[in-house]
Design a protein around this motif. Sequence first.
Motif, PDB file in Angstrom:
ATOM      1  N   UNK A 186       0.810  -1.217   0.000  1.00 25.85           N
ATOM      2  CA  UNK A 186       0.000   0.000   0.000  1.00 25.85           C
ATOM      3  C   UNK A 186       0.846   1.271   0.000  1.00 25.85           C
ATOM      4  N   UNK A 209      -4.655   6.808   7.888  1.00 19.27           N
ATOM      5  CA  UNK A 209      -3.991   5.540   7.632  1.00 19.27           C
ATOM      6  C   UNK A 209      -2.972   5.142   8.707  1.00 19.27           C
ATOM      7  N   UNK A 293      -3.730  -5.806   9.125  1.00 19.60           N
ATOM      8  CA  UNK A 293      -4.023  -6.858   8.145  1.00 19.60           C
ATOM      9  C   UNK A 293      -5.051  -6.381   7.127  1.00 19.60           C
ATOM     10  N   UNK A 294      -6.070  -5.662   7.602  1.00 21.80           N
ATOM     11  CA  UNK A 294      -7.135  -5.228   6.704  1.00 21.80           C
ATOM     12  C   UNK A 294      -6.787  -3.970   5.931  1.00 21.80           C
ATOM     13  N   UNK A 295      -5.578  -3.458   6.120  1.00 21.69           N
ATOM     14  CA  UNK A 295      -5.199  -2.259   5.391  1.00 21.69           C
ATOM     15  C   UNK A 295      -5.881  -1.008   5.903  1.00 21.69           C
ATOM     16  N   UNK A 296      -6.453  -1.093   7.126  1.00 24.91           N
ATOM     17  CA  UNK A 296      -7.055   0.117   7.671  1.00 24.91           C
ATOM     18  C   UNK A 296      -5.959   1.099   8.059  1.00 24.91           C
ATOM     19  N   UNK A 318      -0.225  -8.890   6.810  1.00 26.64           N
ATOM     20  CA  UNK A 318      -0.384  -8.886   5.351  1.00 26.64           C
ATOM     21  C   UNK A 318       0.892  -9.397   4.682  1.00 26.64           C
ATOM     22  N   UNK A 319       0.738 -10.006   3.534  1.00 23.34           N
ATOM     23  CA  UNK A 319       1.875 -10.672   2.889  1.00 23.34           C
ATOM     24  C   UNK A 319       3.025  -9.727   2.564  1.00 23.34           C
TER      25      UNK A 319
END
Lengths: 449, 295, 285, 349
Positions: A186, A209, A293-296, A318-319
Amino acid sequence: MKPKVSILSLVAACAATSVWAADPDDAAFRDAFLSGNADWAAVEARAAEEGGVNIYYWGGNDLLNIWMDRVVAPAMAEKGVTLNPVRITGTKDAVDLVLAEKHSGKGIGQGSVDMIWINGENFATLKRQDALFGSFAQSLPNSVNLEWDESDPRAMLNVRDFGVPNDSAEVPWSGEQYVCAVNSARVADEDVPSTFAELKSYLEANPGKFTYVKPPHYLGNTFVQEAVYAHNPDGTGATPFQQSVDDIAPEELARLIAPGIEYLQSIEPNLLDAAGGSPRYPEDNKALDGLFLNGEIDFSCKFGLYAVAKGLEIGTYPEAAKQFVFPENTMIKNKNYLVIPGNAPNSAAALVLANWMASVDSQVSKLESVGMPSGIDGWKLSAEDAERIVNASPGLIGVTQAELDANAAPDTNATLVDVIEATWLEVIERDSTASIEEVVATAYANLGK
Amino acid sequence: MTARERRTRILQMLQLIPILSVLVILFGGALVMALLQSLGFAPWFGINTFPDFSYFGSLWGSQTFWVSLWLTLYYATVSTLLALVFGTMLALALIKAFPGKWLYKYLYKLPLMIPYTVGIALAVIMLSSGGVLSRIVAFAGLIDDPGQFPQILKTHYGWGIIAVYVWKQTPFITLAVYAVLLGIGRETEEAAAILGARRGAIFFRVTLPQILPGIVSSTLICFAFNVGAFEAPFILGGGFPDTLPVVAWRYFNDADYTLQLQGMATVVSIGIVAGVILFAYLWVYRRYERRMGRH
Amino acid sequence: MAGGNDTLSTRLSPFQKIYLLLVAGFIVGPFLPVIIQSLAFRWAWPELLPGTWWLEQREKSMLPLAWDYVLSPYSRVWEATVNTVFIGLVVTAICLAICLPVARLLARESFAGKSAFEFFLSLPLIVPEAAIGIALLMIFIRLGLAGSYAGIIIAHLIPTIPYMVRMLTAVYQGLGRDFEEQAMILGARPLQILWRVTLPMLLPGVVAGALFTFLVSTNIFLLTFFLGQGQVITLPTLLFSKISGGNLDTTAAGITLIVTLPGIILLIISERFIKEEAFGKGFGS
Amino acid sequence: MTQVRLDSVRKQFGNFVAIENLDLDISSGELVALLGPSGCGKTTTLRMISGLERPSNGAIFFDGQDVSEQAVQDRNVGMVFQRYALFPHMTVEKNVAFGPSVRGESKAEIARRIDEILEVVQLTPFRTRFPAQLSGGQMQRVAVARTLITKPSILMMDEPLANLDTKLRVEMRRFIRDLQQQFGITTIFVTHDQIEAMELADRVAVIFDGQLAQYDTPERIYRYPRSLEVADFMGATNIYPGKLLSRNRVRTALGEFDCPHQNDRSVGDPVHVLLRAEALDIKTRPFTSEGSVLRGRIMARDFFGASVTYRVACNDQEIDVTENARRMLDVGDDVQLEIAPEQVWLLNG
């Protein structure tokens, strides 16, 4: 106005009302051991006689839970001791229990807690309340794995816990450093911040973010401390924060922490969910992991040298997660410990457990399965053992050990943590209209200063 | 009273001892201890300033207490009312015949059987910004970042808390109303219809007054529970200022042990507030009951 | 077609059909993602299904993941289940034993202060649990009951007694004296009456009360959490400690499902043994 | 006053047929009883007329107008439920006021009519009581008043006397009769008690298993039941299988005797002979031999005060005979039964 009853007068009152009662046999053993008159074989024999040991620890890490049951329990069983791992939601629960028992007259050998995984304020509380077993750490056979020579600056983390001298009443268990991870799927590499100023401009460009764990959780406190170090108006970083409240005036402390607190205030409007009215600070480690993990959030900061490696292994990260150096020069590094409370019912077994935990074998196995960094000191070990520890490491991802070492900073003194924490709660969470100086003064007053 | 009668009476009273000892000693004792402590009696901390109203004074003097109180009552009232409406509607549907009714009657009672914490887990996975609803909205192409999903959990609007309470308590109220509905049968409604009453008049003038006892007792229990609930506002609440039970818990967990007395004052305040509201509710209801010819 | 008959119809109106579906969705729908999550290895936003499933990673990991962890002794699920059931059973037995005579008395005798006594009995239902729990904790620590099974069992009696007394009183009221008197006339002795007439007739009500008490006990979180001091874990406290941060990871999802399981079993049992009306009696004013 | 017609009305619940092709004509101002054993569909019929149930097939007409699809509220009917269905949370006057009130009538008008109707049902002193404080008869009168105040075009009652004790039944029966005559309202009631039906109704519809078995005046149903079932239900005990010897003579196990001339039966047809217990004359010695006579002996005697019933054995058969209790015969007496041909009723065998 509510009368301010200071902790100190409270302790004095407690001491007056409840004398440290004792089981004579346990008291005799404690005295003998602490004065060096008990040989280790006798301790082990007594431990087997006691037959069990109750260790209280934060049970929120599945990997650690598994390791306790799978590795520690059998190792203790070999010594004739049944491990009773009590998983608690907060270390303070165990401290409260010890103190409550002490106050209700349960003295040496009469409590229910044999060992607590601890550091910082909680240890300081036990120490202040005189609820410790005593200076046992240097008498353990495996204490040779640790540096005790205070002329070596590297010994500091073994003898001082959050700046508070621990008098060897606890044994180091694990060493940690506060490291941040980025979701590189991201965020472009050039956008990854390495200073608080860069973080702020990142947030202005990408509002919402980022967030950090809510103080008074230690993961949150540590982030606040790093911000305070980095914004130290004298440019002396962590140094002034090594003193205890007794040595630093409230006005001085307020002056030192004000820029850091103001910085945290200034990024609030761009933290997670701030657009919806109020910023959100996750309650704990797991909540932080979930957001990451959820990109929040794009960055996740916590104690966890090997958190990314382990998180990838179990699917909680996250990977594209990797670690990065932030904030430059003020990445807090500390140790956590195992303490024996003064009223431990199985103190010999607790000593045996503490000794086993300080062994190379247990540290290697803990490192491998849990990803908790070694708490013993590599330079005190044989080359072979030192290498085993290095090889057991799950590995750093995106940073090098040298980078981490170069940017390391010490913890804040435990007594100051209370004040800084109270200031954060008052200024940031409660949006107090009082000035930082007033807030710090009130926090001091509450501490009985 | 003859000697024999007296003996029987004494034997009967003896049977009450176990229940009284649990309720008086533990329940009553806990309440009395809470009150004593909130008034400054805690010799085990070396504090004994009884009677000392300063804990209440400082609590009630702070603005955040009133915000906390408002939040506590807001969550409790809104969720009780929603559960009441949903539960009554469900009970009215359940007395009808429909295929698969036996299965439905299992299904709707599920939340009643499982702890609130499960409901919280469901709220977390469904309603959080990274949760299932957010993903469905993203799948529909309406948002492309979890941050754009409207915040449902962890706000002071308390949607998440209310959702959990409603989820758990709708079956409870349904069950209570349904049992009463079964008891009153359909005849009075039919009589009303024949007398010319339309749907609304039948419900409000005939059905509702008859199911009211079930509604009152079940909402009473739900409301009291909601006021004292801890886990849902703790996990799903919007943070400071918290609901009163969470505030009390935080006082108890504060490093400063003297705050436990402040916590006790909070606990007693919860009891007083809940007590006043529930008694007022019961009083109004009793008056209504008397007007309805029930005693 | 003139309407206005919907309330009277024995059939569902279209609105009610939709409503029933919505409620069903609201009640059980959220379990679906929990099941998916429990089987996931990594399930990140915005995936509607996990990017990596647990079974794909199962062989690669040294560590027990997802259900392997949940079903292993490490998760303490089994211990919590045993504790929950054990505490529930003991609470139910004690509650039954102390409430039966009281219910009999309330149903059949009148005595001075009866209505005040009844009111006192239902007080625990309306005093917030947080107030009782925190206040009890201080007493229990003094008595050494904090963190013990005995303490938790005693504490669970407080919220369960009101329900049990209400349900048993209703049963006794429904029973009436006629049957016992008939048995007496037919020559039965008091014990025979109790064993052969009263108990069998009370049984359905007693079973209902016992199931309800068990249910309430297994659902209690706050008292167990405060008074258990982390030493006695039950299913609700185990789950709470997993999700207290507000995040539901793979193992937390698995534990959520396990915590749901006894409820489902209890539901099936209670549906077989208890009529709706019996539950209703617990709530009557 | 309204005339009611049911035209091939059929009602099915799931797979269960409650009413099968029912045709029924009720004249305006008539008092009709729906009579039958429980579960026969009589209550369902009543509920369909009221609009609480809708027929599966067929139609219902009020004064020639099809009301099958009309909502219950719009039919302007009245119903007194078996257990009265009084609103337990309303006083007597509130209960009575309910109908006009939901129909939006003015308060003054309602008050006036309440006074009037409570006077009619003699409940004025009880107007502020709640249903729970009333006796069964009082509750029923409230239910009636509550219905009448809405001036229904049809009054329906479900088992109006079932829940009353003997003394009250007599009182209420008279009350209902008077009321019906006073208001001249078309009235339909349901009962399973043939006595009640005969005493109250202008016409009785006997319903078995969802089908209309007979619809006639009480007298004709009693005397000339159309089927064995109806005869049995109307309380007939003396029914014997037999055979037609000629157009006006029949033979049964009891013996042979004369019957009215049978135009639509042929000689040799199997028939059932119905002899009403009260239509037989008992003679003691000396016996005569005129007309159809049977010899027998008294086996048992049941005394009812005003009447007495003897069980008489003749030709290995038993027959019940009822007469006024002006005299008493003893068990064991030899007797002779005289059967007037016009009192013999034949049913298909």
